[in-house]
Design an enzyme around this catalytic site. Structure first.
Site, PDB file in Angstrom:
ATOM      1  N   ASP A  37     -18.531 -14.224  -8.701  1.00  0.00           N
ATOM      2  CA  ASP A  37     -18.549 -13.557  -7.490  1.00  0.00           C
ATOM      3  C   ASP A  37     -20.030 -13.733  -6.668  1.00  0.00           C
ATOM      4  OD1 ASP A  37     -16.604 -10.799  -6.849  1.00  0.00           O
ATOM      5  OD2 ASP A  37     -18.635 -11.124  -5.569  1.00  0.00           O
ATOM      6  N   ASP A  63     -21.535 -18.009  -4.616  1.00  0.00           N
ATOM      7  CA  ASP A  63     -21.162 -18.006  -3.102  1.00  0.00           C
ATOM      8  C   ASP A  63     -20.348 -19.057  -2.875  1.00  0.00           C
ATOM      9  OD1 ASP A  63     -20.894 -17.968  -0.374  1.00  0.00           O
ATOM     10  OD2 ASP A  63     -22.810 -17.570  -0.001  1.00  0.00           O
ATOM     11  N   VAL A  64     -18.777 -18.881  -2.653  1.00  0.00           N
ATOM     12  CA  VAL A  64     -17.978 -20.104  -2.408  1.00  0.00           C
ATOM     13  C   VAL A  64     -18.276 -20.668  -1.496  1.00  0.00           C
ATOM     14  CG1 VAL A  64     -16.249 -18.747  -3.997  1.00  0.00           C
ATOM     15  CG2 VAL A  64     -16.322 -18.588  -1.404  1.00  0.00           C
ATOM     16  N   SER A 141      -2.186 -14.207   2.273  1.00  0.00           N
ATOM     17  CA  SER A 141      -1.807 -12.782   2.833  1.00  0.00           C
ATOM     18  C   SER A 141      -0.484 -12.683   3.592  1.00  0.00           C
ATOM     19  CB  SER A 141      -3.141 -12.354   3.553  1.00  0.00           C
ATOM     20  OG  SER A 141      -2.840 -11.400   4.426  1.00  0.00           O
ATOM     21  N   TYR A 154      -9.044 -14.120  10.262  1.00  0.00           N
ATOM     22  CA  TYR A 154      -8.204 -13.817   9.060  1.00  0.00           C
ATOM     23  C   TYR A 154      -7.082 -14.551   9.118  1.00  0.00           C
ATOM     24  CZ  TYR A 154      -7.207 -11.182   4.846  1.00  0.00           C
ATOM     25  OH  TYR A 154      -6.788 -10.850   3.417  1.00  0.00           O
ATOM     26  N   LYS A 158      -6.090 -17.296   6.376  1.00  0.00           N
ATOM     27  CA  LYS A 158      -4.936 -17.157   5.280  1.00  0.00           C
ATOM     28  C   LYS A 158      -3.730 -18.417   5.577  1.00  0.00           C
ATOM     29  CE  LYS A 158      -7.072 -14.182   2.598  1.00  0.00           C
ATOM     30  NZ  LYS A 158      -7.424 -14.643   1.498  1.00  0.00           N
ATOM     31  N   THR A 189      -7.804  -1.431  -1.978  1.00  0.00           N
ATOM     32  CA  THR A 189      -9.266  -2.091  -2.343  1.00  0.00           C
ATOM     33  C   THR A 189     -10.454  -1.694  -1.277  1.00  0.00           C
ATOM     34  OG1 THR A 189      -9.016  -4.239  -1.263  1.00  0.00           O
ATOM     35  CG2 THR A 189      -7.806  -4.212  -3.307  1.00  0.00           C
TER      36      THR A 189
HETATM   37  N1  LIG Z   1      -6.445  -5.766  -0.211  1.00  0.00           N
HETATM   38  C1  LIG Z   1      -5.340  -6.227   0.397  1.00  0.00           C
HETATM   39  O1  LIG Z   1      -4.518  -5.573   0.964  1.00  0.00           O
HETATM   40  C2  LIG Z   1      -5.333  -7.731   0.582  1.00  0.00           C
HETATM   41  C3  LIG Z   1      -4.136  -8.279   1.219  1.00  0.00           C
HETATM   42  C4  LIG Z   1      -4.034  -9.630   1.402  1.00  0.00           C
HETATM   43  C5  LIG Z   1      -4.933 -10.396   0.945  1.00  0.00           C
HETATM   44  N2  LIG Z   1      -6.013  -9.736   0.335  1.00  0.00           N
HETATM   45  C6  LIG Z   1      -6.809 -10.819  -0.073  1.00  0.00           C
HETATM   46  O2  LIG Z   1      -7.194 -10.515  -1.561  1.00  0.00           O
HETATM   47  C7  LIG Z   1      -8.492 -11.214  -1.939  1.00  0.00           C
HETATM   48  C8  LIG Z   1      -9.242 -10.080  -2.857  1.00  0.00           C
HETATM   49  O3  LIG Z   1      -9.361  -8.905  -1.658  1.00  0.00           O
HETATM   50  P1  LIG Z   1      -9.664  -7.537  -2.138  1.00  0.00           P
HETATM   51  O4  LIG Z   1      -8.694  -6.664  -1.502  1.00  0.00           O
HETATM   52  O5  LIG Z   1      -9.620  -7.553  -3.603  1.00  0.00           O
HETATM   53  O6  LIG Z   1     -11.262  -7.520  -1.444  1.00  0.00           O
HETATM   54  P2  LIG Z   1     -12.497  -6.902  -2.213  1.00  0.00           P
HETATM   55  O7  LIG Z   1     -13.446  -6.683  -1.208  1.00  0.00           O
HETATM   56  O8  LIG Z   1     -12.079  -5.904  -3.033  1.00  0.00           O
HETATM   57  O9  LIG Z   1     -13.091  -8.021  -3.058  1.00  0.00           O
HETATM   58  C9  LIG Z   1     -13.541  -9.162  -2.510  1.00  0.00           C
HETATM   59  C10 LIG Z   1     -14.420  -9.705  -3.532  1.00  0.00           C
HETATM   60  O10 LIG Z   1     -14.816 -10.946  -3.088  1.00  0.00           O
HETATM   61  C11 LIG Z   1     -16.173 -11.306  -3.114  1.00  0.00           C
HETATM   62  N3  LIG Z   1     -16.799 -12.155  -2.382  1.00  0.00           N
HETATM   63  C12 LIG Z   1     -17.002 -11.866  -0.815  1.00  0.00           C
HETATM   64  N4  LIG Z   1     -17.407 -13.113  -0.046  1.00  0.00           N
HETATM   65  C13 LIG Z   1     -17.616 -13.883  -1.104  1.00  0.00           C
HETATM   66  C14 LIG Z   1     -18.291 -15.388  -1.286  1.00  0.00           C
HETATM   67  N5  LIG Z   1     -18.786 -15.771  -0.194  1.00  0.00           N
HETATM   68  N6  LIG Z   1     -18.406 -15.873  -2.492  1.00  0.00           N
HETATM   69  C15 LIG Z   1     -17.961 -15.392  -3.700  1.00  0.00           C
HETATM   70  N7  LIG Z   1     -17.506 -13.986  -3.560  1.00  0.00           N
HETATM   71  C16 LIG Z   1     -17.196 -13.379  -2.702  1.00  0.00           C
HETATM   72  C17 LIG Z   1     -16.689 -10.020  -2.956  1.00  0.00           C
HETATM   73  O11 LIG Z   1     -18.063  -9.958  -3.594  1.00  0.00           O
HETATM   74  C18 LIG Z   1     -15.654  -9.157  -3.659  1.00  0.00           C
HETATM   75  O12 LIG Z   1     -16.059  -8.693  -5.182  1.00  0.00           O
HETATM   76  C19 LIG Z   1      -8.972 -11.673  -0.671  1.00  0.00           C
HETATM   77  O13 LIG Z   1      -8.751 -13.106  -0.280  1.00  0.00           O
HETATM   78  C20 LIG Z   1      -8.375 -11.061   0.560  1.00  0.00           C
HETATM   79  O14 LIG Z   1      -8.304 -11.686   1.545  1.00  0.00           O
HETATM   80  C21 LIG Z   1      -6.128  -8.909   0.053  1.00  0.00           C
END
Ligand SMILES: NC(=O)c1ccc[n+]([C@@H]2O[C@H](COP(=O)([O-])OP(=O)(O)OC[C@H]3O[C@@H](n4cnc5c(N)ncnc54)[C@H](O)[C@@H]3O)[C@@H](O)[C@H]2O)c1
Length: 250
Positions: A37, A63-64, A141, A154, A158, A189
């Protein structure tokens, strides 16, 4: 014997939300989890949670969007934990904005993290996955399935993840690596909490993105699906984008 006994699993975004739940799920089923992360402290907290439950995990700051750092970290994971057999790309960001107002740099950053970051980590893991007969699970997503207002960056990222998943699946089918994606919507989240409606927009415009029941899903629900797709039980599932959204995309 647990489903992932002694398998090395790479999880990005492991410090929060779905990534954290996914890392914990793999850890609870015997995997050795590399928790990656950009927020190192958050990844370390996930590692501590896995360790407290008797699992094995190690944290790396990653950092990805930094391709060189991605290569260095995946090499370190392989050296310290063993060859990865599962790559779960979960890290992601998002922000609602009017397209005519969104800075190009912000649009680019969302693509860099969500799409190009997932490519960079997959690319670095693939030589290991090809050796181990492993698999990739990406995080798309509902925004990768249908258009959403104020969400062009976004959705573009996605949508890219969805088709990158399919493209890699057909590329690697005969070489023993499966590639699938989950497509969540409405998961509770920090990301969804931070998604602020655009000023002056009508809340009704966002209704199609939310579960019809009004109840959000949990990160653990998505983690369970990611674990299933990564498991041997899903050995005949390849190139699919699996919605987990209480019917948002039905
Ligand atoms: N929560 C939802 O409803 C939802 C819906 C569809 C898709 N998603 C996807 O699920 C995934 C996780 O989302 P979440 O809701 O758990 O969000 P979140 O914000 O709780 O977690 C995201 C994590 O990614 C990390 N991150 C951000 N930028 C980064 C980078 N450059 N390098 C490495 N790590 C990085 C953050 O530090 C965080 O720990 C994401 O890809 C999001 O797009 C979430």
């Amino acid at each position: 014997m647990a489903r992932f006994d002694d398998r090395v699993v790479v999880v990005t975004g492991a410090g929060s939300g779905i990534g954290r739940a996914t890392a914990i799920r793999f850890g609870s089923e015997g995997a050795i989890v590399a928790c990656l992360d950009v927020n190192e402290a958050a990844a370390a907290t996930t590692v501590a949670t896995i360790g407290a439950a008797g699992g094995r995990a190690q944290a790396w700051k990653l950092d990805v969007t930094d391709a060189a750092q991605v290569d260095t970290v995946i090499t370190a994971v392989a050296a310290e934990l063993g060859r990865p057999t599962i790559c779960a790309n979960v890290a992601g960001i998002g922000k609602f904005a009017r397209s005519e107002e969104q800075p190009v740099e912000e649009f680019r950053q969302i693509l860099e993290v969500n799409l190009i970051g997932a490519f960079a980590v997959s690319r670095a893991c693939l030589p290991h996955l090809l050796e181990s007969g492993g698999c990739i699970v990406n995080t798309s997503s509902s925004a990768g399935i249908f258009g959403q207002p104020y969400n062009a960056a976004y959705c573009a990222s996605k949508g890219g993840v969805s088709l990158m998943t399919k493209a890699m699946a057909v590329e690697y089918t005969r070489r023993g690596v499966r590639v699938n994606a989950v497509a969540p919507a409405g998961i509770d989240t920090p990301l969804t909490k931070d998604f602020d409606f655009v000023e002056g927009s009508n809340p009704r415009e966002y209704m199609k993105m939310m579960p019809p029941t009004g109840e959000m899903g949990t990160p653990e629900m998505v983690a369970s699906l990611i674990a299933f797709l990564a498991s041997d039980e899903a050995c005949y599932i390849n190139g699919t984008i699996v919605p987990i959204d209480m019917g948002v995309t039905a």
